[in-house]
Design a protein around this motif. Structure first.
Motif, PDB file in Angstrom:
ATOM      1  N   THR A 177       0.396   7.588  -5.076  1.00  0.00           N
ATOM      2  CA  THR A 177      -0.660   8.000  -5.952  1.00  0.00           C
ATOM      3  C   THR A 177      -1.698   8.867  -5.163  1.00  0.00           C
ATOM      4  O   THR A 177      -2.339   9.648  -5.744  1.00  0.00           O
ATOM      5  CB  THR A 177      -1.331   6.706  -6.471  1.00  0.00           C
ATOM      6  OG1 THR A 177      -0.454   5.915  -6.978  1.00  0.00           O
ATOM      7  CG2 THR A 177      -2.600   6.985  -7.346  1.00  0.00           C
ATOM      8  N   PHE A 178      -1.781   8.398  -3.745  1.00  0.00           N
ATOM      9  CA  PHE A 178      -2.833   9.342  -2.760  1.00  0.00           C
ATOM     10  C   PHE A 178      -2.160  10.424  -2.353  1.00  0.00           C
ATOM     11  O   PHE A 178      -2.678  11.066  -1.453  1.00  0.00           O
ATOM     12  CB  PHE A 178      -3.120   8.276  -1.831  1.00  0.00           C
ATOM     13  CG  PHE A 178      -3.937   7.210  -2.346  1.00  0.00           C
ATOM     14  CD1 PHE A 178      -5.287   7.460  -3.261  1.00  0.00           C
ATOM     15  CD2 PHE A 178      -3.874   5.889  -1.997  1.00  0.00           C
ATOM     16  CE1 PHE A 178      -5.966   6.493  -3.590  1.00  0.00           C
ATOM     17  CE2 PHE A 178      -4.594   4.661  -2.409  1.00  0.00           C
ATOM     18  CZ  PHE A 178      -5.919   5.160  -3.181  1.00  0.00           C
ATOM     19  N   LYS A 179      -0.524  10.651  -2.857  1.00  0.00           N
ATOM     20  CA  LYS A 179      -0.241  11.801  -2.402  1.00  0.00           C
ATOM     21  C   LYS A 179       0.076  11.740  -0.804  1.00  0.00           C
ATOM     22  O   LYS A 179      -0.265  12.884   0.013  1.00  0.00           O
ATOM     23  CB  LYS A 179      -0.729  13.133  -2.882  1.00  0.00           C
ATOM     24  CG  LYS A 179      -0.475  13.148  -4.138  1.00  0.00           C
ATOM     25  CD  LYS A 179      -1.116  14.393  -4.961  1.00  0.00           C
ATOM     26  CE  LYS A 179      -1.046  14.701  -6.194  1.00  0.00           C
ATOM     27  NZ  LYS A 179      -1.415  13.790  -7.211  1.00  0.00           N
ATOM     28  N   LEU A 180       0.640  10.611  -0.239  1.00  0.00           N
ATOM     29  CA  LEU A 180       0.767  10.477   1.359  1.00  0.00           C
ATOM     30  C   LEU A 180       1.961  11.461   1.489  1.00  0.00           C
ATOM     31  O   LEU A 180       2.999  11.512   0.899  1.00  0.00           O
ATOM     32  CB  LEU A 180       1.005   9.161   1.700  1.00  0.00           C
ATOM     33  CG  LEU A 180      -0.314   8.396   1.409  1.00  0.00           C
ATOM     34  CD1 LEU A 180      -0.264   6.854   2.004  1.00  0.00           C
ATOM     35  CD2 LEU A 180      -1.609   8.653   2.215  1.00  0.00           C
ATOM     36  N   TRP A 181       2.177  11.864   2.829  1.00  0.00           N
ATOM     37  CA  TRP A 181       3.361  12.510   3.103  1.00  0.00           C
ATOM     38  C   TRP A 181       4.514  11.423   3.118  1.00  0.00           C
ATOM     39  O   TRP A 181       4.368  10.359   3.363  1.00  0.00           O
ATOM     40  CB  TRP A 181       3.167  13.128   4.559  1.00  0.00           C
ATOM     41  CG  TRP A 181       1.991  13.988   4.744  1.00  0.00           C
ATOM     42  CD1 TRP A 181       1.815  15.272   4.481  1.00  0.00           C
ATOM     43  CD2 TRP A 181       0.629  13.823   5.416  1.00  0.00           C
ATOM     44  NE1 TRP A 181       0.496  15.813   4.670  1.00  0.00           N
ATOM     45  CE2 TRP A 181      -0.100  14.922   5.165  1.00  0.00           C
ATOM     46  CE3 TRP A 181       0.326  12.820   6.141  1.00  0.00           C
ATOM     47  CZ2 TRP A 181      -1.341  15.122   5.766  1.00  0.00           C
ATOM     48  CZ3 TRP A 181      -1.188  12.701   6.654  1.00  0.00           C
ATOM     49  CH2 TRP A 181      -2.124  13.902   6.300  1.00  0.00           C
TER      50      TRP A 181
ATOM     51  N   VAL B 232       1.098  -1.282   0.111  1.00  0.00           N
ATOM     52  CA  VAL B 232       0.006   0.066  -0.030  1.00  0.00           C
ATOM     53  C   VAL B 232       0.923   1.193   0.039  1.00  0.00           C
ATOM     54  O   VAL B 232       0.512   2.281  -0.763  1.00  0.00           O
ATOM     55  CB  VAL B 232      -0.991  -0.076   1.211  1.00  0.00           C
ATOM     56  CG1 VAL B 232      -1.676   1.326   1.089  1.00  0.00           C
ATOM     57  CG2 VAL B 232      -2.139  -1.149   0.768  1.00  0.00           C
TER      58      VAL B 232
ATOM     59  N   LEU C 106       0.856   2.455  -3.720  1.00  0.00           N
ATOM     60  CA  LEU C 106      -0.392   3.307  -3.892  1.00  0.00           C
ATOM     61  C   LEU C 106      -0.058   4.694  -3.004  1.00  0.00           C
ATOM     62  O   LEU C 106      -0.861   5.588  -3.459  1.00  0.00           O
ATOM     63  CB  LEU C 106      -1.596   2.366  -3.126  1.00  0.00           C
ATOM     64  CG  LEU C 106      -1.957   1.313  -3.788  1.00  0.00           C
ATOM     65  CD1 LEU C 106      -3.264   0.521  -3.117  1.00  0.00           C
ATOM     66  CD2 LEU C 106      -2.391   1.568  -5.188  1.00  0.00           C
ATOM     67  N   GLY C 107       0.692   4.607  -1.941  1.00  0.00           N
ATOM     68  CA  GLY C 107       1.281   5.844  -1.410  1.00  0.00           C
ATOM     69  C   GLY C 107       1.356   7.001  -2.135  1.00  0.00           C
ATOM     70  O   GLY C 107       0.543   7.899  -2.010  1.00  0.00           O
TER      71      GLY C 107
END
Length: 171
Positions: free
Chosen positions: A116-120, A109, A113-114
């Protein structure tokens, strides 16, 4: 993962107790399974790195054979960290074998996917694969590999300590 989950399956099917009643000590039994769980993926990563290095160096896309192999080698500690999570779970808390997959799921994830979801970045840094340096960079920093190696060692120690202390097939 499967190698470590097999240890739990062998326990539940009462195949481990006869071994423990003989001359095989717990650390030796568990260690042999952990060794297989660590070596097999490392070999697979090196084989994949060899194939990629061969294809990339022959395709004339600017990737050197040695750099591709070195990048594969740099990936192995991250793979071992994911496996060490399962070693800790099966060794210390085998009643929840699904938790052995936490390392794989979290790495998947966060790594794939991180972004893609623009996680910090600090969230993405939880994945051991985030810590792998790009070996072709002149300023590649290997401290991330040192830290995940320490985390790996911690999880391995937890797994061995837990396996040594618990009742087999009772938890």
């Amino acid at each position: 993962m499967q190698s470590m989950l097999k240890v739990r399956t062998e326990e539940l099917e009462d195949r481990v107790e006869p071994l423990m009643a003989g001359a095989i000590a717990r650390p030796r039994y568990y260690g042999s399974n952990v060794l297989i769980a660590l070596i097999a993926p490392a070999v697979y990563v090196l084989i994949a790195g060899l194939v990629i290095a061969t294809l990339a160096s022959n395709a004339d896309i600017g990737v050197d054979f040695g750099d591709a192999i070195l990048q594969a080698v740099a990936t192995i500690p991250a793979v071992w960290t994911v496996i060490a999570v399962s070693v800790a779970v099966i060794g210390a808390r085998p009643a929840v074998p699904l938790a052995a997959w936490v390392g794989v799921l979290a790495s998947f994830v966060l790594t794939l996917l991180g972004p893609t979801f623009k996680l910090w970045d600090w969230v993405l840094a939880i994945s051991p694969f985030w810590q792998i340096p790009n070996v072709t960079d002149s300023d590649a920093d290997g401290w991330g590999l040192v830290w995940i190696s320490l985390v790996t060692l911690f999880f391995l120690l937890v797994g061995f300590a837990g396996f040594r202390r618990r009742d087999l097939a009772r938890q």
